[in-house]
Motif scaffolding. Structure first.
Motif, mmCIF file in Angstrom:
data_model
loop_
_atom_site.group_PDB
_atom_site.id
_atom_site.type_symbol
_atom_site.label_atom_id
_atom_site.label_comp_id
_atom_site.label_asym_id
_atom_site.label_seq_id
_atom_site.Cartn_x
_atom_site.Cartn_y
_atom_site.Cartn_z
ATOM 1 N N ALA A 143 0.834 -1.205 0.000
ATOM 2 C CA ALA A 143 0.000 0.000 0.000
ATOM 3 C C ALA A 143 0.866 1.251 0.000
ATOM 4 O O ALA A 143 0.634 2.191 -0.774
ATOM 5 C CB ALA A 143 -0.915 -0.016 1.226
ATOM 6 N N ARG A 144 1.855 1.263 0.853
ATOM 7 C CA ARG A 144 2.665 2.460 1.020
ATOM 8 C C ARG A 144 3.511 2.773 -0.213
ATOM 9 O O ARG A 144 3.717 3.922 -0.575
ATOM 10 C CB ARG A 144 3.574 2.311 2.234
ATOM 11 N N THR A 145 4.044 1.730 -0.830
ATOM 12 C CA THR A 145 4.910 1.962 -1.990
ATOM 13 C C THR A 145 4.097 2.066 -3.285
ATOM 14 O O THR A 145 4.652 2.386 -4.324
ATOM 15 C CB THR A 145 5.920 0.811 -2.149
ATOM 16 N N LYS A 146 2.788 1.743 -3.191
ATOM 17 C CA LYS A 146 1.912 1.715 -4.376
ATOM 18 C C LYS A 146 2.476 0.772 -5.446
ATOM 19 O O LYS A 146 2.315 0.997 -6.645
ATOM 20 C CB LYS A 146 1.733 3.120 -4.954
ATOM 21 N N ALA A 147 3.157 -0.269 -4.995
ATOM 22 C CA ALA A 147 3.757 -1.221 -5.935
ATOM 23 C C ALA A 147 2.950 -2.518 -5.966
ATOM 24 O O ALA A 147 2.316 -2.894 -4.979
ATOM 25 C CB ALA A 147 5.205 -1.515 -5.526
#
Ligand code: ZN
Length: 231
Positions: A143-147
Protein backbone atom coordinates in the motif's frame (compact mmCIF):
# COMPACT_ATOMS: atom_id res chain seq x y z
CA UNK A 1 8.62 -10.15 -19.54
CA UNK A 2 10.85 -12.45 -17.55
CA UNK A 3 12.90 -11.02 -14.68
CA UNK A 4 15.76 -12.70 -12.87
CA UNK A 5 15.64 -11.53 -9.24
CA UNK A 6 18.71 -12.00 -7.07
CA UNK A 7 19.96 -10.74 -3.70
CA UNK A 8 22.84 -11.27 -1.29
CA UNK A 9 25.37 -12.46 -3.85
CA UNK A 10 28.03 -11.75 -1.23
CA UNK A 11 31.05 -12.09 -3.46
CA UNK A 12 30.32 -15.73 -4.27
CA UNK A 13 31.17 -15.73 -7.97
CA UNK A 14 30.75 -19.49 -8.37
CA UNK A 15 27.17 -19.29 -7.07
CA UNK A 16 26.39 -16.19 -9.14
CA UNK A 17 27.64 -17.72 -12.37
CA UNK A 18 25.69 -20.91 -11.63
CA UNK A 19 22.48 -18.93 -11.08
CA UNK A 20 22.95 -16.93 -14.29
CA UNK A 21 23.42 -20.17 -16.24
CA UNK A 22 20.54 -21.96 -14.52
CA UNK A 23 18.09 -19.09 -15.11
CA UNK A 24 19.18 -19.31 -18.77
CA UNK A 25 16.99 -16.63 -20.38
CA UNK A 26 15.64 -13.40 -18.92
CA UNK A 27 14.94 -9.86 -20.05
CA UNK A 28 16.37 -8.04 -17.04
CA UNK A 29 18.15 -8.69 -13.74
CA UNK A 30 17.05 -7.08 -10.47
CA UNK A 31 19.46 -7.21 -7.54
CA UNK A 32 18.25 -6.46 -4.00
CA UNK A 33 21.66 -5.66 -2.56
CA UNK A 34 24.81 -7.03 -0.93
CA UNK A 35 26.93 -7.81 -3.94
CA UNK A 36 29.99 -8.07 -1.66
CA UNK A 37 30.97 -9.29 1.82
CA UNK A 38 31.77 -12.71 3.35
CA UNK A 39 33.15 -14.46 0.25
CA UNK A 40 36.33 -13.99 -1.77
CA UNK A 41 35.28 -12.50 -5.13
CA UNK A 42 33.94 -8.97 -4.50
CA UNK A 43 35.60 -7.41 -7.55
CA UNK A 44 34.53 -10.17 -9.90
CA UNK A 45 30.95 -10.06 -8.63
CA UNK A 46 30.74 -6.28 -9.08
CA UNK A 47 32.02 -6.75 -12.62
CA UNK A 48 29.52 -9.53 -13.35
CA UNK A 49 26.55 -7.63 -11.93
CA UNK A 50 27.49 -4.64 -14.07
CA UNK A 51 28.01 -6.82 -17.13
CA UNK A 52 24.49 -8.22 -16.96
CA UNK A 53 23.22 -4.64 -16.40
CA UNK A 54 21.47 -5.60 -13.17
CA UNK A 55 19.28 -2.94 -11.60
CA UNK A 56 20.86 -2.87 -8.14
CA UNK A 57 20.18 -1.30 -4.76
CA UNK A 58 22.57 -0.70 -1.89
CA UNK A 59 23.00 -3.38 0.79
CA UNK A 60 24.51 -2.87 4.23
CA UNK A 61 27.60 -4.89 3.27
CA UNK A 62 27.99 -2.89 0.06
CA UNK A 63 27.96 0.34 2.08
CA UNK A 64 30.08 -0.84 5.01
CA UNK A 65 32.66 -2.66 2.88
CA UNK A 66 33.05 0.38 0.66
CA UNK A 67 33.50 2.64 3.68
CA UNK A 68 35.59 0.15 5.67
CA UNK A 69 33.46 0.83 8.75
CA UNK A 70 31.58 -2.28 9.93
CA UNK A 71 29.11 -1.40 12.69
CA UNK A 72 27.10 -4.00 14.62
CA UNK A 73 28.64 -7.00 12.83
CA UNK A 74 29.67 -10.30 14.39
CA UNK A 75 33.47 -10.75 14.46
CA UNK A 76 33.57 -12.91 11.30
CA UNK A 77 31.38 -10.54 9.30
CA UNK A 78 33.51 -7.65 10.53
CA UNK A 79 36.74 -9.35 9.43
CA UNK A 80 35.21 -10.08 6.02
CA UNK A 81 34.00 -6.50 5.72
CA UNK A 82 37.49 -5.13 6.37
CA UNK A 83 39.03 -7.74 4.04
CA UNK A 84 36.61 -6.66 1.32
CA UNK A 85 37.38 -2.99 1.89
CA UNK A 86 41.06 -3.68 1.28
CA UNK A 87 40.34 -5.83 -1.79
CA UNK A 88 38.24 -3.19 -3.56
CA UNK A 89 39.65 -0.42 -5.72
CA UNK A 90 38.64 3.17 -5.08
CA UNK A 91 36.52 3.03 -8.23
CA UNK A 92 34.68 -0.08 -7.02
CA UNK A 93 34.03 1.52 -3.62
CA UNK A 94 32.57 4.55 -5.36
CA UNK A 95 30.39 2.31 -7.54
CA UNK A 96 28.94 0.60 -4.45
CA UNK A 97 28.35 3.87 -2.61
CA UNK A 98 26.63 5.23 -5.70
CA UNK A 99 23.94 2.52 -5.58
CA UNK A 100 20.50 3.85 -4.60
CA UNK A 101 18.80 2.86 -1.34
CA UNK A 102 15.70 1.94 -3.27
CA UNK A 103 14.57 1.66 -6.87
CA UNK A 104 11.05 2.16 -8.17
CA UNK A 105 10.23 1.25 -11.74
CA UNK A 106 7.46 -0.12 -13.89
CA UNK A 107 7.37 -3.03 -16.32
CA UNK A 108 4.32 -4.42 -18.16
CA UNK A 109 1.96 -2.24 -16.15
CA UNK A 110 3.35 -3.48 -12.80
CA UNK A 111 5.01 -1.07 -10.40
CA UNK A 112 8.08 -2.51 -8.69
CA UNK A 113 9.77 -1.36 -5.50
CA UNK A 114 13.19 -2.82 -4.68
CA UNK A 115 15.31 -2.36 -1.55
CA UNK A 116 17.64 -4.47 0.61
CA UNK A 117 15.86 -4.04 3.99
CA UNK A 118 12.31 -2.72 4.14
CA UNK A 119 10.39 0.31 2.88
CA UNK A 120 10.69 1.70 6.44
CA UNK A 121 14.46 1.24 6.62
CA UNK A 122 15.63 0.43 3.09
CA UNK A 123 19.16 -0.75 3.88
CA UNK A 124 19.24 -2.18 7.41
CA UNK A 125 15.94 -3.70 8.58
CA UNK A 126 15.49 -7.48 8.56
CA UNK A 127 12.10 -8.59 7.27
CA UNK A 128 11.77 -12.31 7.97
CA UNK A 129 8.91 -14.31 6.45
CA UNK A 130 5.61 -14.76 8.35
CA UNK A 131 4.91 -15.49 11.13
CA UNK A 132 7.97 -13.44 12.24
CA UNK A 133 6.70 -10.55 10.19
CA UNK A 134 2.88 -10.38 10.22
CA UNK A 135 1.30 -10.63 6.78
CA UNK A 136 -0.54 -7.40 7.53
CA UNK A 137 2.79 -5.57 7.70
CA UNK A 138 3.92 -7.03 4.37
CA UNK A 139 0.62 -5.93 2.89
CA UNK A 140 1.24 -2.41 4.22
CA UNK A 141 4.47 -2.31 2.19
CA UNK A 142 2.42 -2.76 -0.98
CA UNK A 143 0.00 0.00 0.00
CA UNK A 144 2.66 2.46 1.02
CA UNK A 145 4.91 1.96 -1.99
CA UNK A 146 1.91 1.71 -4.38
CA UNK A 147 3.76 -1.22 -5.93
CA UNK A 148 2.38 -4.51 -7.22
CA UNK A 149 5.71 -6.20 -6.50
CA UNK A 150 7.95 -5.35 -3.53
CA UNK A 151 11.37 -7.03 -3.59
CA UNK A 152 13.52 -7.30 -0.44
CA UNK A 153 16.77 -9.05 0.54
CA UNK A 154 19.02 -8.98 3.63
CA UNK A 155 17.72 -11.98 5.64
CA UNK A 156 19.02 -14.63 3.19
CA UNK A 157 15.68 -16.43 3.70
CA UNK A 158 13.49 -16.72 0.59
CA UNK A 159 9.76 -16.11 0.69
CA UNK A 160 6.94 -15.06 -1.57
CA UNK A 161 3.73 -13.74 -0.03
CA UNK A 162 0.79 -13.00 -2.29
CA UNK A 163 -2.02 -10.52 -1.64
CA UNK A 164 -4.89 -9.20 -3.69
CA UNK A 165 -2.93 -5.98 -4.13
CA UNK A 166 0.35 -7.63 -5.09
CA UNK A 167 3.34 -9.72 -4.07
CA UNK A 168 6.14 -9.27 -1.52
CA UNK A 169 9.20 -11.29 -2.51
CA UNK A 170 12.59 -12.09 -1.05
CA UNK A 171 14.52 -14.26 -3.55
CA UNK A 172 16.85 -15.56 -0.82
CA UNK A 173 20.63 -15.44 -1.06
CA UNK A 174 22.67 -16.39 -4.10
CA UNK A 175 25.93 -16.47 -2.18
CA UNK A 176 25.19 -17.44 1.43
CA UNK A 177 21.76 -19.07 2.04
CA UNK A 178 20.63 -19.19 5.66
CA UNK A 179 17.54 -21.38 5.55
CA UNK A 180 19.47 -24.63 6.07
CA UNK A 181 19.48 -25.33 2.34
CA UNK A 182 22.97 -24.71 0.94
CA UNK A 183 21.81 -24.39 -2.68
CA UNK A 184 21.92 -20.93 -4.27
CA UNK A 185 18.54 -19.20 -4.13
CA UNK A 186 16.90 -16.85 -6.65
CA UNK A 187 13.57 -16.04 -8.27
CA UNK A 188 12.16 -15.82 -11.75
CA UNK A 189 9.29 -13.38 -12.17
CA UNK A 190 6.98 -13.30 -15.17
CA UNK A 191 5.19 -10.02 -15.71
CA UNK A 192 2.36 -9.90 -18.18
CA UNK A 193 -0.31 -7.22 -18.51
CA UNK A 194 -0.36 -6.26 -14.85
CA UNK A 195 0.00 -9.84 -13.56
CA UNK A 196 2.91 -11.08 -11.43
CA UNK A 197 3.95 -14.74 -11.43
CA UNK A 198 6.83 -15.72 -9.14
CA UNK A 199 8.88 -18.90 -9.13
CA UNK A 200 11.38 -19.37 -6.28
CA UNK A 201 14.25 -21.56 -7.43
CA UNK A 202 17.27 -23.35 -5.95
CA UNK A 203 20.35 -24.65 -7.69
CA UNK A 204 23.37 -26.65 -6.55
CA UNK A 205 26.69 -24.94 -7.10
CA UNK A 206 30.28 -25.93 -6.38
CA UNK A 207 30.30 -25.06 -2.66
CA UNK A 208 33.68 -26.70 -2.23
CA UNK A 209 35.29 -24.39 -4.73
CA UNK A 210 33.99 -21.30 -2.94
CA UNK A 211 34.91 -22.71 0.48
CA UNK A 212 38.45 -23.48 -0.68
CA UNK A 213 38.88 -19.93 -1.95
CA UNK A 214 37.45 -18.45 1.29
CA UNK A 215 40.26 -20.24 3.14
CA UNK A 216 42.92 -19.41 0.55
CA UNK A 217 42.00 -15.73 0.83
CA UNK A 218 42.57 -15.81 4.57
CA UNK A 219 38.93 -15.17 5.41
CA UNK A 220 37.57 -16.80 8.62
CA UNK A 221 37.10 -20.58 8.21
CA UNK A 222 33.61 -20.39 9.71
CA UNK A 223 32.57 -18.48 6.58
CA UNK A 224 33.64 -21.48 4.49
CA UNK A 225 31.96 -24.03 6.77
CA UNK A 226 28.58 -22.31 6.88
CA UNK A 227 28.22 -22.56 3.10
CA UNK A 228 27.91 -26.35 3.34
CA UNK A 229 25.00 -26.10 5.76
CA UNK A 230 23.17 -23.06 4.46
CA UNK A 231 23.16 -20.98 7.62
ZN1 ZN B 1 23.37 -10.11 3.11
Amino acid sequence: MRLLVIADVHANLVALETVLRHASSFDAVLNAGDIVGYNPWPRECIEKVRKVKAVSVLGNHDRDSALGTPVGYNPYAEMACLWTHRALSEKERRFLLGLPNRVELEFEGVRLYICHGSPDDPVDEYVFPPPFTPRSRLQSFLARTKAGLVILGHTHVPFCEEFESGVVLNPGAVGQPRDHDPRASYALVELERGCVDVELRRVDYDVERTARQVLAAGLPSVLAQRLFFGY
